[in-house]
Enzyme design. Structure first.
Site, mmCIF file in Angstrom:
data_model
loop_
_atom_site.group_PDB
_atom_site.id
_atom_site.type_symbol
_atom_site.label_atom_id
_atom_site.label_comp_id
_atom_site.label_asym_id
_atom_site.label_seq_id
_atom_site.Cartn_x
_atom_site.Cartn_y
_atom_site.Cartn_z
ATOM 1 N N PRO A 10 -27.176 118.576 123.095
ATOM 2 C CA PRO A 10 -27.044 118.595 121.639
ATOM 3 C C PRO A 10 -25.790 119.289 121.137
ATOM 4 C CG PRO A 10 -28.854 120.010 122.372
ATOM 5 C CD PRO A 10 -28.416 119.193 123.544
ATOM 6 N N ASN A 11 -25.241 118.697 120.100
ATOM 7 C CA ASN A 11 -24.088 119.213 119.338
ATOM 8 C C ASN A 11 -22.753 119.040 120.055
ATOM 9 O OD1 ASN A 11 -25.666 120.204 117.069
ATOM 10 N ND2 ASN A 11 -26.462 121.708 118.513
ATOM 11 N N ARG A 18 -16.597 121.539 116.063
ATOM 12 C CA ARG A 18 -17.651 122.548 115.965
ATOM 13 C C ARG A 18 -17.154 123.886 116.491
ATOM 14 N NH1 ARG A 18 -21.923 122.898 120.860
ATOM 15 N NH2 ARG A 18 -23.312 124.417 119.939
ATOM 16 N N TYR A 23 -15.469 126.910 121.130
ATOM 17 C CA TYR A 23 -15.491 125.755 122.030
ATOM 18 C C TYR A 23 -14.136 125.046 122.166
ATOM 19 C CZ TYR A 23 -20.486 126.537 121.660
ATOM 20 O OH TYR A 23 -21.737 127.117 121.696
ATOM 21 N N ASN A 73 -23.965 119.725 130.970
ATOM 22 C CA ASN A 73 -23.904 120.786 129.974
ATOM 23 C C ASN A 73 -25.053 120.516 129.016
ATOM 24 O OD1 ASN A 73 -23.502 122.582 127.938
ATOM 25 N ND2 ASN A 73 -21.311 122.167 127.676
ATOM 26 N N ALA A 76 -27.850 123.877 124.011
ATOM 27 C CA ALA A 76 -28.900 124.880 123.780
ATOM 28 C C ALA A 76 -30.169 124.620 124.595
ATOM 29 C CB ALA A 76 -29.219 124.951 122.295
ATOM 30 N N HIS A 79 -31.277 126.891 127.536
ATOM 31 C CA HIS A 79 -32.017 128.145 127.372
ATOM 32 C C HIS A 79 -33.481 127.934 127.022
ATOM 33 C CE1 HIS A 79 -27.817 129.201 127.149
ATOM 34 N NE2 HIS A 79 -27.680 128.622 125.966
ATOM 35 N N ASP A 86 -37.416 120.347 135.161
ATOM 36 C CA ASP A 86 -38.316 119.524 135.977
ATOM 37 C C ASP A 86 -37.655 118.203 136.354
ATOM 38 O OD1 ASP A 86 -40.316 121.432 135.912
ATOM 39 O OD2 ASP A 86 -41.534 120.393 134.407
ATOM 40 N N GLU A 97 -23.948 122.868 136.692
ATOM 41 C CA GLU A 97 -24.175 123.220 135.279
ATOM 42 C C GLU A 97 -22.858 123.763 134.724
ATOM 43 O OE1 GLU A 97 -27.237 126.200 135.006
ATOM 44 O OE2 GLU A 97 -26.745 126.702 132.929
ATOM 45 N N HIS A 99 -20.833 125.276 131.210
ATOM 46 C CA HIS A 99 -20.783 125.756 129.829
ATOM 47 C C HIS A 99 -19.330 126.023 129.480
ATOM 48 C CE1 HIS A 99 -25.049 125.954 129.725
ATOM 49 N NE2 HIS A 99 -25.016 126.560 130.902
ATOM 50 N N ILE A 100 -18.923 125.530 128.331
ATOM 51 C CA ILE A 100 -17.540 125.694 127.878
ATOM 52 C C ILE A 100 -17.267 127.171 127.595
ATOM 53 C CG2 ILE A 100 -15.952 125.097 126.000
ATOM 54 C CD1 ILE A 100 -17.708 122.433 125.790
ATOM 55 N N SER A 101 -18.218 127.800 126.921
ATOM 56 C CA SER A 101 -18.077 129.230 126.606
ATOM 57 C C SER A 101 -18.702 130.065 127.715
ATOM 58 C CB SER A 101 -18.780 129.531 125.275
ATOM 59 O OG SER A 101 -20.179 129.322 125.390
ATOM 60 N N ARG A 106 -22.155 136.296 125.277
ATOM 61 C CA ARG A 106 -22.673 135.962 123.949
ATOM 62 C C ARG A 106 -24.090 136.532 123.751
ATOM 63 N NH1 ARG A 106 -21.610 129.792 122.947
ATOM 64 N NH2 ARG A 106 -22.053 130.471 120.795
ATOM 65 N N ARG A 110 -28.734 133.462 125.206
ATOM 66 C CA ARG A 110 -27.930 132.516 126.001
ATOM 67 C C ARG A 110 -27.776 132.969 127.458
ATOM 68 N NH1 ARG A 110 -25.748 129.137 121.894
ATOM 69 N NH2 ARG A 110 -25.437 130.340 119.990
HETATM 70 C C1 DQA Z 1 -22.859 125.704 125.604
HETATM 71 C C2 DQA Z 1 -23.478 127.099 125.407
HETATM 72 C C3 DQA Z 1 -24.840 126.986 124.770
HETATM 73 O O1 DQA Z 1 -25.420 128.286 124.599
HETATM 74 C C4 DQA Z 1 -24.737 126.336 123.397
HETATM 75 O O2 DQA Z 1 -26.014 126.173 122.826
HETATM 76 C C5 DQA Z 1 -24.004 125.036 123.456
HETATM 77 C C6 DQA Z 1 -22.822 124.923 124.303
HETATM 78 C C7 DQA Z 1 -21.402 125.797 126.130
HETATM 79 O O3 DQA Z 1 -20.906 124.764 126.564
HETATM 80 O O4 DQA Z 1 -20.779 126.852 126.082
HETATM 81 O O5 DQA Z 1 -24.330 124.103 122.732
HETATM 82 O O6 DQA Z 1 -23.618 124.997 126.550
#
Ligand code: DQA
Length: 143
Positions: A10-11, A18, A23, A73, A76, A79, A86, A97, A99-101, A106, A110
């Site tokens: 998502p997002n 964003r 990011y 990725n 959210a 978490h 599963d 896995e 994560h950009i950040s 944070r 997270r």
């Molecule tokens: C994220 C980190 C997550 O906590 C956040 O909800 C995201 C992006 C990252 O790529 O840093 O949507 O996965």
């Protein structure tokens, strides 16, 4: 052709627009180009994004038959989603896995990742370069 699936939660469709201070300015199209240039001959990249947990789960199921490795990725859902964990547990190939950040720098919510219980490797905080590093790792694992 052998495929690596790059799944985004998502997002992440808003990447580049964003919270750019967190990011960065790169878009998901830029991420796709980055993954393709990190990939190797004979291996294809299939990048997908959804804001829906069930859709991501269906794509992980699809990967059971079609992907030699997964970069994910989960946004959210990282978490919160036991269901994505599963689904990944039902996938036999390597999983990275991304994560950009740096999620560990944070908010404390997270710092928990259900997906990390399954992932072979976790990359956080390298910006979108983390996707390229994940693809390079999978290429050498698959070959
Ligand atoms: C994220 C980190 C997550 O906590 C956040 O909800 C995201 C992006 C990252 O790529 O840093 O949507 O996965």
């Amino acid at each position: 052709m052998t495929q690596i699936h790059v799944l985004n939660g998502p997002n992440l469709n808003l990447l580049g627009k964003r919270e750019p201070e967190i990011y960065g300015a790169a878009t998901l199209e830029d991420v796709e180009a980055l993954c393709r240039s990190a990939c190797a001959e004979g291996i294809d990249i299939r990048l997908r994004q959804s804001n829906h947990e069930g859709q991501l789960i269906d794509w992980i199921h699809d990967a059971r038959e079609t992907a030699a490795g997964i970069v994910i990725n989960p946004g959210a859902y990282t978490h919160t989603s036991i269901a994505i964990l599963d689904a990944l547990n039902a996938y036999a190939g390597p999983v990275v896995e991304v994560h950009i950040s740096n999620v560990h720098k944070r908010e404390s919510f997270r710092h928990v990742s259900y997906v990390s219980l399954r992932a072979d490797g976790v990359i956080a905080g390298l910006g979108v370069e983390g996707y390229a590093a994940a693809v390079r790792y999978l290429v050498q694992r698959i070959r």
